[in-house]
Design a protein around this motif. Structure first.
Motif, PDB file in Angstrom:
ATOM      1  N   SER A   1      17.487  37.913  31.357  1.00  0.00           N
ATOM      2  CA  SER A   1      18.549  38.666  30.702  1.00  0.00           C
ATOM      3  C   SER A   1      19.884  38.353  31.369  1.00  0.00           C
ATOM      4  N   VAL A   2      20.833  37.821  30.615  1.00  0.00           N
ATOM      5  CA  VAL A   2      22.123  37.474  31.213  1.00  0.00           C
ATOM      6  C   VAL A   2      22.916  38.706  31.623  1.00  0.00           C
ATOM      7  N   CYS A   3      22.502  39.899  31.164  1.00  0.00           N
ATOM      8  CA  CYS A   3      23.213  41.118  31.558  1.00  0.00           C
ATOM      9  C   CYS A   3      23.116  41.391  33.053  1.00  0.00           C
ATOM     10  N   GLU A   4      22.252  40.683  33.765  1.00  0.00           N
ATOM     11  CA  GLU A   4      22.192  40.824  35.224  1.00  0.00           C
ATOM     12  C   GLU A   4      23.513  40.412  35.880  1.00  0.00           C
ATOM     13  N   ALA A   5      24.339  39.665  35.147  1.00  0.00           N
ATOM     14  CA  ALA A   5      25.663  39.296  35.662  1.00  0.00           C
ATOM     15  C   ALA A   5      26.530  40.527  35.913  1.00  0.00           C
ATOM     16  N   VAL A   6      26.249  41.620  35.232  1.00  0.00           N
ATOM     17  CA  VAL A   6      26.989  42.857  35.471  1.00  0.00           C
ATOM     18  C   VAL A   6      26.804  43.303  36.920  1.00  0.00           C
ATOM     19  N   TYR A   7      25.582  43.173  37.440  1.00  0.00           N
ATOM     20  CA  TYR A   7      25.266  43.647  38.787  1.00  0.00           C
ATOM     21  C   TYR A   7      25.564  42.613  39.876  1.00  0.00           C
ATOM     22  N   TYR A   8      25.402  41.332  39.564  1.00  0.00           N
ATOM     23  CA  TYR A   8      25.517  40.294  40.585  1.00  0.00           C
ATOM     24  C   TYR A   8      26.714  39.360  40.408  1.00  0.00           C
ATOM     25  N   GLY A   9      27.483  39.552  39.350  1.00  0.00           N
ATOM     26  CA  GLY A   9      28.636  38.705  39.112  1.00  0.00           C
ATOM     27  C   GLY A   9      28.324  37.469  38.289  1.00  0.00           C
ATOM     28  N   LYS A  10      27.085  37.026  38.359  1.00  0.00           N
ATOM     29  CA  LYS A  10      26.664  35.871  37.566  1.00  0.00           C
ATOM     30  C   LYS A  10      25.156  35.926  37.366  1.00  0.00           C
ATOM     31  N   ALA A  11      24.695  35.192  36.364  1.00  0.00           N
ATOM     32  CA  ALA A  11      23.262  35.114  36.072  1.00  0.00           C
ATOM     33  C   ALA A  11      22.975  33.765  35.446  1.00  0.00           C
ATOM     34  N   GLN A  12      21.812  33.227  35.746  1.00  0.00           N
ATOM     35  CA  GLN A  12      21.380  31.954  35.175  1.00  0.00           C
ATOM     36  C   GLN A  12      20.040  32.162  34.506  1.00  0.00           C
ATOM     37  N   VAL A  13      19.974  31.981  33.197  1.00  0.00           N
ATOM     38  CA  VAL A  13      18.718  32.060  32.464  1.00  0.00           C
ATOM     39  C   VAL A  13      18.482  30.703  31.817  1.00  0.00           C
ATOM     40  N   GLU A  14      17.460  30.001  32.300  1.00  0.00           N
ATOM     41  CA  GLU A  14      17.208  28.620  31.881  1.00  0.00           C
ATOM     42  C   GLU A  14      18.517  27.816  32.043  1.00  0.00           C
ATOM     43  N   ASP A  15      19.042  27.259  30.944  1.00  0.00           N
ATOM     44  CA  ASP A  15      20.243  26.424  31.070  1.00  0.00           C
ATOM     45  C   ASP A  15      21.522  27.183  30.764  1.00  0.00           C
ATOM     46  N   VAL A  16      21.449  28.503  30.679  1.00  0.00           N
ATOM     47  CA  VAL A  16      22.623  29.306  30.319  1.00  0.00           C
ATOM     48  C   VAL A  16      23.239  29.944  31.564  1.00  0.00           C
ATOM     49  N   PRO A  17      24.430  29.484  31.992  1.00  0.00           N
ATOM     50  CA  PRO A  17      25.127  30.103  33.109  1.00  0.00           C
ATOM     51  C   PRO A  17      26.071  31.189  32.601  1.00  0.00           C
ATOM     52  N   CYS A  18      25.885  32.402  33.057  1.00  0.00           N
ATOM     53  CA  CYS A  18      26.691  33.533  32.600  1.00  0.00           C
ATOM     54  C   CYS A  18      27.477  34.111  33.773  1.00  0.00           C
ATOM     55  N   VAL A  19      28.743  34.418  33.533  1.00  0.00           N
ATOM     56  CA  VAL A  19      29.630  34.913  34.591  1.00  0.00           C
ATOM     57  C   VAL A  19      30.332  36.180  34.116  1.00  0.00           C
ATOM     58  N   ARG A  20      30.345  37.195  34.945  1.00  0.00           N
ATOM     59  CA  ARG A  20      31.068  38.430  34.613  1.00  0.00           C
ATOM     60  C   ARG A  20      32.571  38.189  34.733  1.00  0.00           C
ATOM     61  N   VAL A  21      33.306  38.646  33.736  1.00  0.00           N
ATOM     62  CA  VAL A  21      34.758  38.469  33.709  1.00  0.00           C
ATOM     63  C   VAL A  21      35.426  39.803  33.414  1.00  0.00           C
ATOM     64  N   SER A  22      36.748  39.820  33.588  1.00  0.00           N
ATOM     65  CA  SER A  22      37.480  41.066  33.343  1.00  0.00           C
ATOM     66  C   SER A  22      38.795  40.846  32.606  1.00  0.00           C
ATOM     67  N   SER A  23      39.071  39.615  32.181  1.00  0.00           N
ATOM     68  CA  SER A  23      40.341  39.349  31.507  1.00  0.00           C
ATOM     69  C   SER A  23      40.193  38.203  30.503  1.00  0.00           C
ATOM     70  N   ARG A  24      41.159  38.098  29.592  1.00  0.00           N
ATOM     71  CA  ARG A  24      41.159  37.013  28.608  1.00  0.00           C
ATOM     72  C   ARG A  24      41.280  35.663  29.310  1.00  0.00           C
ATOM     73  N   LYS A  25      42.079  35.611  30.366  1.00  0.00           N
ATOM     74  CA  LYS A  25      42.252  34.365  31.105  1.00  0.00           C
ATOM     75  C   LYS A  25      40.927  33.897  31.699  1.00  0.00           C
ATOM     76  N   GLN A  26      40.156  34.829  32.244  1.00  0.00           N
ATOM     77  CA  GLN A  26      38.871  34.472  32.834  1.00  0.00           C
ATOM     78  C   GLN A  26      37.867  34.051  31.754  1.00  0.00           C
ATOM     79  N   ILE A  27      37.959  34.668  30.592  1.00  0.00           N
ATOM     80  CA  ILE A  27      37.100  34.271  29.471  1.00  0.00           C
ATOM     81  C   ILE A  27      37.357  32.813  29.111  1.00  0.00           C
ATOM     82  N   GLU A  28      38.628  32.474  28.940  1.00  0.00           N
ATOM     83  CA  GLU A  28      39.002  31.107  28.580  1.00  0.00           C
ATOM     84  C   GLU A  28      38.575  30.115  29.659  1.00  0.00           C
TER      85      GLU A  28
END
Length: 267
Positions: free
Chosen positions: A46-73
């Motif tokens: 579950s990529v929602c683990e990025a909420v707790y750890y700042g990032k999560a990797q599920v198979e080939d999907v790297p997910c990162v917690r962000v807080s702004s439009r700039k960080q999204i981009e």
């Protein structure tokens, strides 16, 4: 171009992650919206683990917690999936995505509506296709799993988990009381029948049968009585580190729904 389209996915649990992977692999700019305290139990996928750890990797999907439009981009530029804590979807109006997909699986609509984007898709019961969203995807295991509905609703929730290895309702553990979760085992462990593997406050939770601990709610959360807190799979050999067959099916169905509606709407 399709690769430039923004796809907002509400929810980052294990089934939502199957949807996220399909769109991520297909080249779309995916943004995941989550709550401040996700309660997914299949945390390893579950990529929602990025909420707790700042990032999560599920198979080939790297997910990162962000807080702004700039960080999204910035995440999109790096080939990552950004996750924003925005349970109400307040950012959707600013981003103007081509599609919003509700994969929260709350068994009810938590605010997704057709005005949010040119294409709106809801997974499971709680949505009415053609009225609240453009399409609904069936999530009930069986012949119609992944079926695309352009009018009407998915089958209602039965409250009975799908059977795995001869076990159904007993494989999903619910909190016998409200309290704070503490782990005694970790996802991937083999738990023995009658052995404690977690606790709520000082009350031990024991395994109803021998199996693989496939799901476990995040430690330290307060859970109300009756909440789903763990999943034990009697199939000891199951791979708990990869996205499930059901999640992959729903992911493919969501991608099909998006492409079909884009064609129908000449987007």
């Amino acid at each position: 171009m399709a690769q430039e389209a923004i796809i907002v996915i509400r929810g980052g649990g294990d089934l939502a992650t199957g949807v996220i992977q399909k769109f991520y692999r297909s080249g779309y700019r995916v943004l995941v919206l989550e709550t401040e305290q996700p309660t997914a139990i299949r945390c390893s996928v579950s990529v929602c683990e990025a909420v707790y750890y700042g990032k999560a990797q599920v198979e080939d999907v790297p997910c990162v917690r962000v807080s702004s439009r700039k960080q999204i981009e910035h995440c999109w530029e790096l080939g990552q999936v950004p996750l924003l804590i925005d349970p109400e979807g307040k950012c959707i109006g600013e981003l103007s995505p081509q599609a919003v997909i509700d994969a929260i699986l709350a068994k009810r609509n938590l605010g997704t509506h057709r005005a949010m984007a040119p294409i709106t898709i809801g997974l499971g019961p709680g949505f009415y296709a053609g009225r609240e969203v453009d399409a609904v995807i069936e999530t009930m295991r069986g012949h119609n799993l992944g079926r695309l509905l352009l009018e009407g609703e998915a089958l209602p929730n039965t409250g009975i988990p799908g059977e795995m290895g001869g076990k159904s309702a007993e494989r999903v553990i619910h909190a016998p009381l409200g309290g704070i979760i503490k782990h005694g085992s970790k996802i991937g462990d083999i738990v023995e029948q009658g052995a404690p593997f977690m606790s709520i406050d000082e009350i031990q939770i024991k395994a109803p049968f021998r199996g693989l601990l496939r799901g476990l709610i995040h430690e330290g959360l307060f859970v109300p009585q009756g909440m789903k807190i763990a999943d034990i799979d009697p199939r000891i050999e199951v791979d708990w580190r990869t996205i499930s067959d059901k999640a992959r099916c729903l992911g493919g169905a969501a991608l099909e729904a998006y492409l079909y509606l884009r064609k129908e709407y000449n987007l």
